[in-house]
Design a protein around this motif. Structure first.
Motif, short mmCIF file in Angstrom:
data_model
loop_
_atom_site.label_atom_id
_atom_site.label_comp_id
_atom_site.label_asym_id
_atom_site.label_seq_id
_atom_site.Cartn_x
_atom_site.Cartn_y
_atom_site.Cartn_z
N GLN A 224 0.99 -1.07 0.02
CA GLN A 224 0.13 -0.04 0.17
C GLN A 224 0.77 1.32 -0.13
O GLN A 224 0.61 2.25 -0.60
N LEU A 225 2.13 1.32 0.75
CA LEU A 225 2.82 2.55 0.83
C LEU A 225 3.53 2.71 -0.56
O LEU A 225 3.46 4.00 -1.11
N ALA A 226 4.01 1.50 -1.19
CA ALA A 226 4.52 1.74 -2.49
C ALA A 226 3.24 2.31 -3.55
O ALA A 226 3.85 3.16 -4.42
N THR A 227 2.38 1.66 -3.41
CA THR A 227 1.20 2.28 -4.30
C THR A 227 0.87 3.68 -4.13
O THR A 227 0.73 4.39 -5.05
N ALA A 228 0.78 4.11 -2.88
CA ALA A 228 0.57 5.41 -2.43
C ALA A 228 1.72 6.42 -2.62
O ALA A 228 1.35 7.53 -3.46
N GLU A 229 2.97 6.08 -2.84
CA GLU A 229 3.96 6.82 -3.17
C GLU A 229 4.04 7.01 -4.73
O GLU A 229 4.22 8.14 -5.03
N SER A 230 3.50 5.95 -5.48
CA SER A 230 3.65 6.08 -6.75
C SER A 230 2.46 7.00 -7.54
O SER A 230 2.54 7.90 -8.14
N ASP A 231 1.24 6.89 -6.66
CA ASP A 231 0.12 7.84 -6.90
C ASP A 231 0.34 9.19 -6.49
O ASP A 231 0.28 10.17 -7.25
#
Length: 323
Positions: A224-231
């Motif tokens: 989730q953290l990786a996805t949030a950072e990408s977004d």
């Protein structure tokens, strides 16, 4: 009969002339009255609180329209108009305050006296079977007559808008409080579940995914953290590009603005209005009412384009901040 008219024609002529002169004198002595009419359209379809078409139709029944007519011609509405136009100091209502005997009137009594005088010359009614309410006021002063009629219409609109806004705010506040309460309950329940799993040594999953509770919690959180950072990075990139385009050529050069279907439709309408304006000005000239109407329509479309462009850029900024 002819002999009688022949003998008394002079008397008849004198009487006729006297009556005519008296009528002319009375007409000249009469104070002219000017009537101004403001029209309001009741449109419940634009009410954001109307949940369904059935509710909208119920709001249009004759009883509801008669209620709006009563509100428009109420003493409270007249008091608002008196305060808005400061009619207690208007020469038009000086005689109303002078006719009152006894001690000096207080400010509220002066407002009531002028408000009652307003209602005597106010006419509010529904136009045939339409949803149009006409507010008509008559006064010796044409400008004051128009101002009073418009003030009644404006006060009515402000009162309706204020009441609906208050209702929406109360509903939103109730939902926020309910969501906060439910969020606290969910957080407390999750905490109790996690505490029980830790005490009992319970693990989740099966096969290769077995592990401690901590390991199983870290894995999805990392994803989730990786996805949030990408977004967040994508949103910041879009915002940076939009701000750069705004600095170079204005909001109209932003890609999201160019791709907006609303902007595209507004530009199509503007092109049609421009073509129409050229034809109208060539035919009637720049000062003709039709030319003025077309220019006003073009100005309105330009304002809508600026507002929509600003909304798109602000949306990008909000998205970047939220990410």
């Amino acid at each position: 009969m002819r002999d009688t008219l022949r003998r008394r024609w002079l008397t008849l002529a004198i009487v006729t002339a006297a009556i005519f002169a008296l009528g002319v004198t009375l007409v000249l002595m009469m104070t002219p009255q000017y009537s101004a009419t403001a029209r309001l359209r009741i449109d419940p379809a634009r009410n954001p609180l109307a949940a369904a078409d059935r509710n909208q139709q119920e709001a249009l029944n004759p009883e509801a329209i008669d209620t709006e007519v009563t509100v428009l011609s109420s003493l409270d509405m007249a008091r608002q108009v008196v305060r808005k136009l400061d009619l207690t100091h208007s020469p038009l209502f000086a005689k109303v305050l002078e006719r009152t005997e006894g001690p000096a009137l207080s400010s509220s009594e002066r407002e009531d006296a002028v408000a009652n005088a307003l209602l005597q010359k106010l006419s509010v009614g529904r136009e045939k079977l339409t949803y149009i309410l006409s507010v008509r006021y008559s006064a010796p002063d044409a400008v004051m007559s128009a101002r009073i009629a418009n003030a009644f219409a404006t006060s009515y609109i402000q009162s309706k808008t204020g009441s609906r806004q208050g209702t929406a705010e109360r509903q939103a506040e109730w939902f926020r409080q309910r969501l906060d309460a439910l969020g606290r309950e969910v957080a407390a329940a999750d905490a109790r579940v996690a505490q029980y799993r830790a005490q009992a040594g319970i693990v989740q999953g099966g096969g290769l995914t077995q592990g401690t509770i901590t390991d199983q919690q870290i894995a999805p959180l990392s994803n989730q953290l990786a996805t949030a950072e990408s977004d967040a990075a994508a949103a910041r990139a879009n915002l940076s590009a939009a701000q750069s385009q705004v600095r170079r050529g204005g909001a109209d050069e932003v890609s999201q603005v160019l791709d907006s279907p609303v902007i595209t439709d507004l530009r199509r309408q503007r092109a049609e209005v421009l073509r129409s304006m050229g034809e109208v000005q060539a035919r009637y000239g720049e000062r003709h009412p039709e030319s003025i109407r077309v220019r006003d329509q073009l100005a309105a479309l330009d304002a809508q384009l600026r507002e929509e462009s600003s909304r798109v850029v602000n949306s990008l900024r909000a998205t970047a901040a939220a990410a």
